[in-house]
Design a protein around this motif. Structure first.
Motif, mmCIF file in Angstrom:
data_model
loop_
_atom_site.group_PDB
_atom_site.id
_atom_site.type_symbol
_atom_site.label_atom_id
_atom_site.label_comp_id
_atom_site.label_asym_id
_atom_site.label_seq_id
_atom_site.Cartn_x
_atom_site.Cartn_y
_atom_site.Cartn_z
ATOM 1 N N LEU A 58 0.829 -1.195 0.000
ATOM 2 C CA LEU A 58 0.000 0.000 0.000
ATOM 3 C C LEU A 58 0.864 1.246 0.000
ATOM 4 O O LEU A 58 1.912 1.285 0.649
ATOM 5 N N LYS A 59 0.422 2.253 -0.716
ATOM 6 C CA LYS A 59 1.092 3.548 -0.783
ATOM 7 C C LYS A 59 0.136 4.611 -0.278
ATOM 8 O O LYS A 59 -1.077 4.497 -0.423
ATOM 9 N N LYS A 60 0.689 5.674 0.298
ATOM 10 C CA LYS A 60 -0.138 6.720 0.902
ATOM 11 C C LYS A 60 -0.195 7.957 0.015
ATOM 12 O O LYS A 60 0.833 8.489 -0.388
ATOM 13 N N LEU A 61 -1.405 8.404 -0.237
ATOM 14 C CA LEU A 61 -1.650 9.657 -0.932
ATOM 15 C C LEU A 61 -2.265 10.615 0.075
ATOM 16 O O LEU A 61 -3.281 10.301 0.697
ATOM 17 N N PRO B 150 -6.289 20.594 0.685
ATOM 18 C CA PRO B 150 -5.997 21.186 1.980
ATOM 19 C C PRO B 150 -6.554 20.408 3.176
ATOM 20 O O PRO B 150 -6.271 20.752 4.307
ATOM 21 N N THR B 151 -7.330 19.341 2.932
ATOM 22 C CA THR B 151 -7.944 18.629 4.051
ATOM 23 C C THR B 151 -6.946 17.798 4.841
ATOM 24 O O THR B 151 -7.192 17.468 5.991
ATOM 25 N N GLY B 152 -5.828 17.415 4.210
ATOM 26 C CA GLY B 152 -4.859 16.549 4.872
ATOM 27 C C GLY B 152 -5.308 15.105 4.930
ATOM 28 O O GLY B 152 -4.742 14.292 5.662
ATOM 29 N N THR B 153 -6.309 14.750 4.147
ATOM 30 C CA THR B 153 -6.820 13.384 4.120
ATOM 31 C C THR B 153 -5.766 12.440 3.567
ATOM 32 O O THR B 153 -5.177 12.702 2.519
ATOM 33 N N GLU B 154 -5.528 11.347 4.286
ATOM 34 C CA GLU B 154 -4.572 10.333 3.847
ATOM 35 C C GLU B 154 -5.334 9.106 3.379
ATOM 36 O O GLU B 154 -6.228 8.617 4.072
ATOM 37 N N ILE B 155 -4.982 8.629 2.197
ATOM 38 C CA ILE B 155 -5.646 7.485 1.588
ATOM 39 C C ILE B 155 -4.589 6.454 1.242
ATOM 40 O O ILE B 155 -3.560 6.790 0.645
ATOM 41 N N LEU B 156 -4.817 5.209 1.621
ATOM 42 C CA LEU B 156 -3.919 4.120 1.265
ATOM 43 C C LEU B 156 -4.481 3.393 0.052
ATOM 44 O O LEU B 156 -5.648 2.993 0.046
ATOM 45 N N CYS C 166 -6.191 12.193 -13.124
ATOM 46 C CA CYS C 166 -6.734 11.017 -13.813
ATOM 47 C C CYS C 166 -5.682 10.276 -14.629
ATOM 48 O O CYS C 166 -5.898 9.130 -15.031
ATOM 49 N N GLN C 167 -4.540 10.899 -14.854
ATOM 50 C CA GLN C 167 -3.478 10.277 -15.642
ATOM 51 C C GLN C 167 -2.359 9.707 -14.765
ATOM 52 O O GLN C 167 -1.386 9.159 -15.278
ATOM 53 N N CYS C 168 -2.498 9.817 -13.445
ATOM 54 C CA CYS C 168 -1.456 9.396 -12.514
ATOM 55 C C CYS C 168 -1.753 8.032 -11.907
ATOM 56 O O CYS C 168 -2.907 7.700 -11.646
ATOM 57 N N ARG C 169 -0.684 7.288 -11.653
ATOM 58 C CA ARG C 169 -0.759 6.027 -10.918
ATOM 59 C C ARG C 169 0.182 6.136 -9.728
ATOM 60 O O ARG C 169 1.341 6.514 -9.881
ATOM 61 N N LEU C 170 -0.324 5.777 -8.556
ATOM 62 C CA LEU C 170 0.426 5.922 -7.314
ATOM 63 C C LEU C 170 1.404 4.760 -7.146
ATOM 64 O O LEU C 170 0.998 3.632 -6.922
ATOM 65 N N ARG C 171 2.689 5.066 -7.262
ATOM 66 C CA ARG C 171 3.731 4.038 -7.140
ATOM 67 C C ARG C 171 4.543 4.192 -5.854
ATOM 68 O O ARG C 171 5.390 3.374 -5.551
ATOM 69 N N GLY C 172 4.294 5.272 -5.140
ATOM 70 C CA GLY C 172 4.964 5.563 -3.874
ATOM 71 C C GLY C 172 4.190 6.659 -3.178
ATOM 72 O O GLY C 172 3.255 7.219 -3.738
ATOM 73 N N ASP C 173 4.556 6.971 -1.954
ATOM 74 C CA ASP C 173 3.842 7.997 -1.199
ATOM 75 C C ASP C 173 3.951 9.357 -1.896
ATOM 76 O O ASP C 173 5.003 9.702 -2.440
ATOM 77 N N ALA C 174 2.853 10.114 -1.863
ATOM 78 C CA ALA C 174 2.831 11.428 -2.502
ATOM 79 C C ALA C 174 1.856 12.342 -1.759
ATOM 80 O O ALA C 174 0.919 11.877 -1.116
ATOM 81 N N THR C 175 2.120 13.637 -1.875
ATOM 82 C CA THR C 175 1.240 14.676 -1.317
ATOM 83 C C THR C 175 0.853 15.604 -2.451
ATOM 84 O O THR C 175 1.724 16.102 -3.167
ATOM 85 N N VAL C 176 -0.455 15.821 -2.598
ATOM 86 C CA VAL C 176 -0.958 16.673 -3.677
ATOM 87 C C VAL C 176 -1.982 17.664 -3.126
ATOM 88 O O VAL C 176 -2.532 17.471 -2.052
ATOM 89 N N ARG C 177 -2.203 18.708 -3.899
ATOM 90 C CA ARG C 177 -3.227 19.694 -3.566
ATOM 91 C C ARG C 177 -4.021 19.965 -4.840
ATOM 92 O O ARG C 177 -3.436 20.148 -5.914
#
Length: 99
Positions: free
Chosen positions: A3-6, A10-16, A83-94
């Motif tokens: 599992l990787k964490k996104l 601004p909510t700081g929501t973490e999704i695995l 929509c064009q991204c795939r999560l391959r490692g932990d990332a932080t986005v806004r």
């Protein structure tokens, strides 16, 4: 399954998510609409995000995505179409509209 964490600001929501998952999976992991997905094909611009950490963990943008981001005035390399991204490692986005 790894599992990787996104983290979505601004909510700081973490999704695995399982490694390699498309970011569109975010919609199914939380009742909140954290990223506003539209067409899901990279042609509407609704899901523009700014990548704050882990840009290399979202895959490389293809030339069409880069051209479209330029058309939207989102140049400089820190913006992506979620929509064009795939999560391959932990990332932080806004979400770009929240900037």
């Amino acid at each position: 399954m790894t599992l990787k964490k996104l983290t979505v600001l601004p909510t700081g929501t973490e999704i695995l998510l399982p490694a390699g998952s498309p970011l569109t999976e975010v919609e199914y992991e939380t009742p909140e609409r954290l990223i506003p997905f539209g067409c899901r094909s990279g042609s509407c611009g609704a899901c523009v995000i700014e990548v704050l950490e882990g840009s290399g963990h979202l895959g490389e943008p293809d030339p069409d995505e880069l051209d479209f981001l330029e058309d939207l005035g989102r140049t400089g390399g820190s913006h992506r179409l979620a929509c064009q991204c795939r999560l391959r490692g932990d990332a932080t986005v806004r979400v770009a509209d929240d900037i």
